[in-house]
Motif scaffolding. Structure first.
Motif, PDB file in Angstrom:
ATOM      1  N   LEU A 129       0.834  -1.209   0.000  1.00  0.00           N
ATOM      2  CA  LEU A 129       0.000   0.000   0.000  1.00  0.00           C
ATOM      3  C   LEU A 129       0.866   1.256   0.000  1.00  0.00           C
ATOM      4  O   LEU A 129       0.580   2.231  -0.698  1.00  0.00           O
ATOM      5  N   ALA A 130       1.920   1.237   0.806  1.00  0.00           N
ATOM      6  CA  ALA A 130       2.808   2.397   0.883  1.00  0.00           C
ATOM      7  C   ALA A 130       3.471   2.666  -0.469  1.00  0.00           C
ATOM      8  O   ALA A 130       3.604   3.823  -0.880  1.00  0.00           O
ATOM      9  N   ARG A 131       3.881   1.619  -1.151  1.00  0.00           N
ATOM     10  CA  ARG A 131       4.532   1.795  -2.455  1.00  0.00           C
ATOM     11  C   ARG A 131       3.557   2.312  -3.502  1.00  0.00           C
ATOM     12  O   ARG A 131       3.912   3.124  -4.355  1.00  0.00           O
ATOM     13  N   ASN A 132       2.312   1.819  -3.461  1.00  0.00           N
ATOM     14  CA  ASN A 132       1.348   2.137  -4.520  1.00  0.00           C
ATOM     15  C   ASN A 132       0.528   3.390  -4.248  1.00  0.00           C
ATOM     16  O   ASN A 132       0.152   4.102  -5.179  1.00  0.00           O
ATOM     17  N   ALA A 133       0.225   3.651  -2.967  1.00  0.00           N
ATOM     18  CA  ALA A 133      -0.700   4.750  -2.648  1.00  0.00           C
ATOM     19  C   ALA A 133      -0.099   5.791  -1.721  1.00  0.00           C
ATOM     20  O   ALA A 133      -0.750   6.800  -1.451  1.00  0.00           O
ATOM     21  N   GLY A 134       1.102   5.554  -1.215  1.00  0.00           N
ATOM     22  CA  GLY A 134       1.683   6.502  -0.275  1.00  0.00           C
ATOM     23  C   GLY A 134       1.094   6.342   1.120  1.00  0.00           C
ATOM     24  O   GLY A 134       0.546   5.296   1.461  1.00  0.00           O
ATOM     25  N   ALA A 135       1.197   7.380   1.924  1.00  0.00           N
ATOM     26  CA  ALA A 135       0.677   7.342   3.291  1.00  0.00           C
ATOM     27  C   ALA A 135      -0.848   7.354   3.279  1.00  0.00           C
ATOM     28  O   ALA A 135      -1.466   7.801   2.308  1.00  0.00           O
ATOM     29  N   PRO A 136      -1.495   6.866   4.324  1.00  0.00           N
ATOM     30  CA  PRO A 136      -2.966   6.896   4.395  1.00  0.00           C
ATOM     31  C   PRO A 136      -3.493   8.314   4.242  1.00  0.00           C
ATOM     32  O   PRO A 136      -2.919   9.269   4.765  1.00  0.00           O
ATOM     33  N   SER A 137      -4.613   8.447   3.508  1.00  0.00           N
ATOM     34  CA  SER A 137      -5.220   9.755   3.294  1.00  0.00           C
ATOM     35  C   SER A 137      -6.680   9.700   3.706  1.00  0.00           C
ATOM     36  O   SER A 137      -7.068   8.873   4.521  1.00  0.00           O
ATOM     37  N   HIS A 138      -7.516  10.544   3.115  1.00  0.00           N
ATOM     38  CA  HIS A 138      -8.891  10.696   3.575  1.00  0.00           C
ATOM     39  C   HIS A 138      -9.717   9.414   3.435  1.00  0.00           C
ATOM     40  O   HIS A 138     -10.672   9.210   4.168  1.00  0.00           O
ATOM     41  N   ASP A 139      -9.371   8.553   2.508  1.00  0.00           N
ATOM     42  CA  ASP A 139     -10.159   7.339   2.301  1.00  0.00           C
ATOM     43  C   ASP A 139      -9.499   6.120   2.938  1.00  0.00           C
ATOM     44  O   ASP A 139      -9.792   4.983   2.567  1.00  0.00           O
ATOM     45  N   ALA A 140      -8.615   6.353   3.903  1.00  0.00           N
ATOM     46  CA  ALA A 140      -7.864   5.241   4.504  1.00  0.00           C
ATOM     47  C   ALA A 140      -8.789   4.210   5.144  1.00  0.00           C
ATOM     48  O   ALA A 140      -8.529   3.009   5.070  1.00  0.00           O
ATOM     49  N   ASP A 141      -9.887   4.668   5.778  1.00  0.00           N
ATOM     50  CA  ASP A 141     -10.805   3.725   6.423  1.00  0.00           C
ATOM     51  C   ASP A 141     -11.362   2.734   5.415  1.00  0.00           C
ATOM     52  O   ASP A 141     -11.393   1.516   5.661  1.00  0.00           O
ATOM     53  N   ALA A 142     -11.824   3.247   4.278  1.00  0.00           N
ATOM     54  CA  ALA A 142     -12.426   2.373   3.271  1.00  0.00           C
ATOM     55  C   ALA A 142     -11.389   1.426   2.672  1.00  0.00           C
ATOM     56  O   ALA A 142     -11.658   0.237   2.471  1.00  0.00           O
ATOM     57  N   VAL A 143     -10.191   1.945   2.391  1.00  0.00           N
ATOM     58  CA  VAL A 143      -9.139   1.097   1.822  1.00  0.00           C
ATOM     59  C   VAL A 143      -8.736   0.009   2.814  1.00  0.00           C
ATOM     60  O   VAL A 143      -8.607  -1.170   2.453  1.00  0.00           O
ATOM     61  N   ALA A 144      -8.557   0.396   4.074  1.00  0.00           N
ATOM     62  CA  ALA A 144      -8.148  -0.573   5.090  1.00  0.00           C
ATOM     63  C   ALA A 144      -9.206  -1.653   5.271  1.00  0.00           C
ATOM     64  O   ALA A 144      -8.887  -2.844   5.385  1.00  0.00           O
ATOM     65  N   ARG A 145     -10.456  -1.249   5.271  1.00  0.00           N
ATOM     66  CA  ARG A 145     -11.538  -2.239   5.422  1.00  0.00           C
ATOM     67  C   ARG A 145     -11.536  -3.226   4.261  1.00  0.00           C
ATOM     68  O   ARG A 145     -11.698  -4.437   4.458  1.00  0.00           O
ATOM     69  N   GLU A 146     -11.327  -2.715   3.044  1.00  0.00           N
ATOM     70  CA  GLU A 146     -11.320  -3.601   1.880  1.00  0.00           C
ATOM     71  C   GLU A 146     -10.152  -4.584   1.943  1.00  0.00           C
ATOM     72  O   GLU A 146     -10.322  -5.774   1.663  1.00  0.00           O
ATOM     73  N   VAL A 147      -8.983  -4.091   2.330  1.00  0.00           N
ATOM     74  CA  VAL A 147      -7.809  -4.964   2.394  1.00  0.00           C
ATOM     75  C   VAL A 147      -7.975  -6.032   3.467  1.00  0.00           C
ATOM     76  O   VAL A 147      -7.731  -7.219   3.231  1.00  0.00           O
ATOM     77  N   VAL A 148      -8.411  -5.610   4.648  1.00  0.00           N
ATOM     78  CA  VAL A 148      -8.600  -6.561   5.741  1.00  0.00           C
ATOM     79  C   VAL A 148      -9.665  -7.592   5.369  1.00  0.00           C
ATOM     80  O   VAL A 148      -9.539  -8.788   5.662  1.00  0.00           O
ATOM     81  N   SER A 149     -10.740  -7.121   4.709  1.00  0.00           N
ATOM     82  CA  SER A 149     -11.802  -8.033   4.292  1.00  0.00           C
ATOM     83  C   SER A 149     -11.284  -9.062   3.299  1.00  0.00           C
ATOM     84  O   SER A 149     -11.601 -10.253   3.386  1.00  0.00           O
ATOM     85  N   GLU A 150     -10.492  -8.603   2.345  1.00  0.00           N
ATOM     86  CA  GLU A 150      -9.954  -9.521   1.339  1.00  0.00           C
ATOM     87  C   GLU A 150      -9.058 -10.573   1.977  1.00  0.00           C
ATOM     88  O   GLU A 150      -9.119 -11.752   1.630  1.00  0.00           O
ATOM     89  N   ILE A 151      -8.230 -10.150   2.914  1.00  0.00           N
ATOM     90  CA  ILE A 151      -7.339 -11.102   3.586  1.00  0.00           C
ATOM     91  C   ILE A 151      -8.145 -12.084   4.424  1.00  0.00           C
ATOM     92  O   ILE A 151      -7.870 -13.285   4.454  1.00  0.00           O
ATOM     93  N   ALA A 152      -9.188 -11.575   5.090  1.00  0.00           N
ATOM     94  CA  ALA A 152      -9.989 -12.434   5.963  1.00  0.00           C
ATOM     95  C   ALA A 152     -10.728 -13.504   5.173  1.00  0.00           C
ATOM     96  O   ALA A 152     -10.808 -14.660   5.594  1.00  0.00           O
ATOM     97  N   GLN A 153     -11.266 -13.114   3.995  1.00  0.00           N
ATOM     98  CA  GLN A 153     -12.043 -14.092   3.243  1.00  0.00           C
ATOM     99  C   GLN A 153     -11.174 -15.216   2.693  1.00  0.00           C
ATOM    100  O   GLN A 153     -11.683 -16.281   2.357  1.00  0.00           O
ATOM    101  N   ALA A 154      -9.869 -14.979   2.585  1.00  0.00           N
ATOM    102  CA  ALA A 154      -8.978 -16.026   2.102  1.00  0.00           C
ATOM    103  C   ALA A 154      -8.698 -17.083   3.167  1.00  0.00           C
ATOM    104  O   ALA A 154      -8.091 -18.110   2.881  1.00  0.00           O
TER     105      ALA A 154
END
Length: 442
Positions: A129-154
């Motif tokens: 995430l740091a390489r592709n999007a830089g530091a967390p910004s205004h949409d960090a909550d939504a991005v973090a939720r999506e990433v955690v969700s994707e990892i959890a479903q695996a």
């Protein structure tokens, strides 16, 4: 008192001994130079955690396989300098990755996920995430939720994994295929009585706080959402709303695989893809539902009007279809039915500088990436797709829609569209693909 003997006497006749530096010490010293920004990746003494070394520093920063001179337990002075330089050069990305780790841990708590070690699961994704999007910004909550969700479903013991296993069971799939065919063969025929636009307009005025809540309830009581769905079976109607690529909705397959990067349009998804999109973060703990029940409910839902199970969801879709007319470039809302919801959605949408430029200027002069321009000009269909997905997810989580929720829902979908487009624009600008877009007068 005689002078102490030198431990390593220097002799002109002997080549100087090459100085060696302990690798761990070099890493620790370079790491401490990075400061508090990498604290989430550090232990109590300020050194990198063992998992930081295993998952981030060695494979992603130092890369000893490609740089064998940095792999040994001791390093030459030249190798030690190179190692320090590599760690220092990664300062910004390591700090951003540390910040993302805090965001992902917070999302994990909100989703009530407890399985697995978060360092093992998230460290490498944080660096990505740091390489592709830089530091967390205004949409960090939504991005973090999506990433955690994707990892959890695996996870092998997640509900979705159980659903996948069920759909691959040779003894179960024939029965489920028959249930799906029966459900679609017996689909209720929506009524043909038209929904009064005046009633829809009153509900759209009311949902913003400008009127009574009774209008939404009246539409539900009249089965207005089901009635409006009769048009979806017409040639191209559902396709025009961005819900399918086919002339009319077709019988879905059971499926068994899904990818977030390549999900079909809502009415074109398999039963598994519908569940995957809505529940990839794990089922809410208050839902006492097993995989079999989840699949059977989704089969029945897919055969209902708007492919939604509750009338309030269908009415919300009807209201979204009408309110989203305000997002189109051409004025399509007659003055008689122009509501507070139309005006507010239009104002939110058109105050975005990139939206105004994309609508006003040719693509090559707008400073907006072509893919974002396409989404801006086709925003209504993108809006309705997200609205359907959100309503479907609420149904799976037993989150009923009340009149008080309606405006937050309609407005929130547009906020989500804007945030996604802003992020794509930000990434493109960071890569130098487009010029800066300053704020403009409306």
């Amino acid at each position: 008192m005689s002078a102490p003997a030198e431990l390593t006497p220097v002799s002109a006749d002997v080549d100087a001994v090459v100085a060696l530096y302990p690798r761990a010490q070099v890493i620790a010293q370079a790491w401490q130079e990075l400061g508090d920004g990498v604290a989430p990746f550090s232990n109590g003494s300020g050194r990198p955690l063992a998992r930081t070394m295993k998952l981030i520093l060695d494979p992603l920063v130092i890369r000893p396989v490609q740089n064998p001179g940095l792999a040994g337990g001791t390093l030459t002075a030249e190798a030690a300098d190179e190692l320090r330089d590599r760690i220092r050069a990664a300062r910004v990305e390591l700090a951003a990755a540390s910040a993302w780790f805090l965001e992902l841990k917070a999302a994990r708590r909100r989703l009530r996920i407890t399985e697995g070690n978060p360092q093992e699961k998230y460290f490498q994704r944080c660096y990505e995430l740091a390489r592709n999007a830089g530091a967390p910004s205004h949409d960090a909550d939504a991005v973090a939720r999506e990433v955690v969700s994707e990892i959890a479903q695996a996870s092998g013991d997640s509900l979705l994994a159980q659903v996948r296993q069920l759909l691959r069971d040779g003894d179960e799939t024939p029965r489920l295929v028959a249930e799906l065919a029966d459900a679609w063969a017996s689909r209720p025929t929506p009524g043909t009585h038209p929904v009064a636009r005046d009633a829809i307009a009153r509900a759209l005025d009311a949902c913003t706080g400008d009127g009574p809540d009774a209008d939404f309830a009246a539409l539900i009581e009249a089965d207005a959402g089901t009635a409006a769905a009769s048009a979806l079976d017409g040639d191209g109607a559902a396709r025009a709303l961005g819900l399918t690529r086919n002339p009319a909705p077709l019988l879905p397959s059971l499926g068994g695989t899904a990818s977030k990067r390549d999900l079909p349009l809502p009415f074109d998804r398999s039963i598994f893809e519908r569940l995957f999109a809505a529940l990839s973060g794990g089922a809410a703990p208050e839902l006492a539902v097993d995989a079999r029940g989840l699949v059977e409910e989704e089969i029945l839902r897919s055969a209902r009007a708007w492919e939604l199970g509750e009338e309030e969801s269908r009415v919300a879709m009807v209201l979204g279809v009408e309110a989203s007319r305000a997002l189109e470039a051409a004025e399509v809302v007659d003055a008689q039915h122009l509501t507070a919801a139309h005006r507010r959605l239009a104002a939110r949408w058109r105050r975005e500088a990139y939206v105004r430029r994309a609508l006003r200027l040719p693509i090559e002069f707008s400073g907006v990436p072509a893919s974002v321009v396409a989404d801006v000009r086709d925003v209504r269909r993108g809006y309705l797709r997200r609205l359907w997905v959100r309503l479907h997810g609420r149904e799976l989580r037993d989150q009923a829609i009340a009149a008080d929720d309606l405006w937050d829902l309609l407005d929130g979908v547009l906020r989500s569209v804007v945030m996604d487009q802003r992020q794509r624009l930000k990434v493109a600008m960071g890569r130098g693909a487009v010029g800066a877009i300053g704020s403009e007068a409306a």
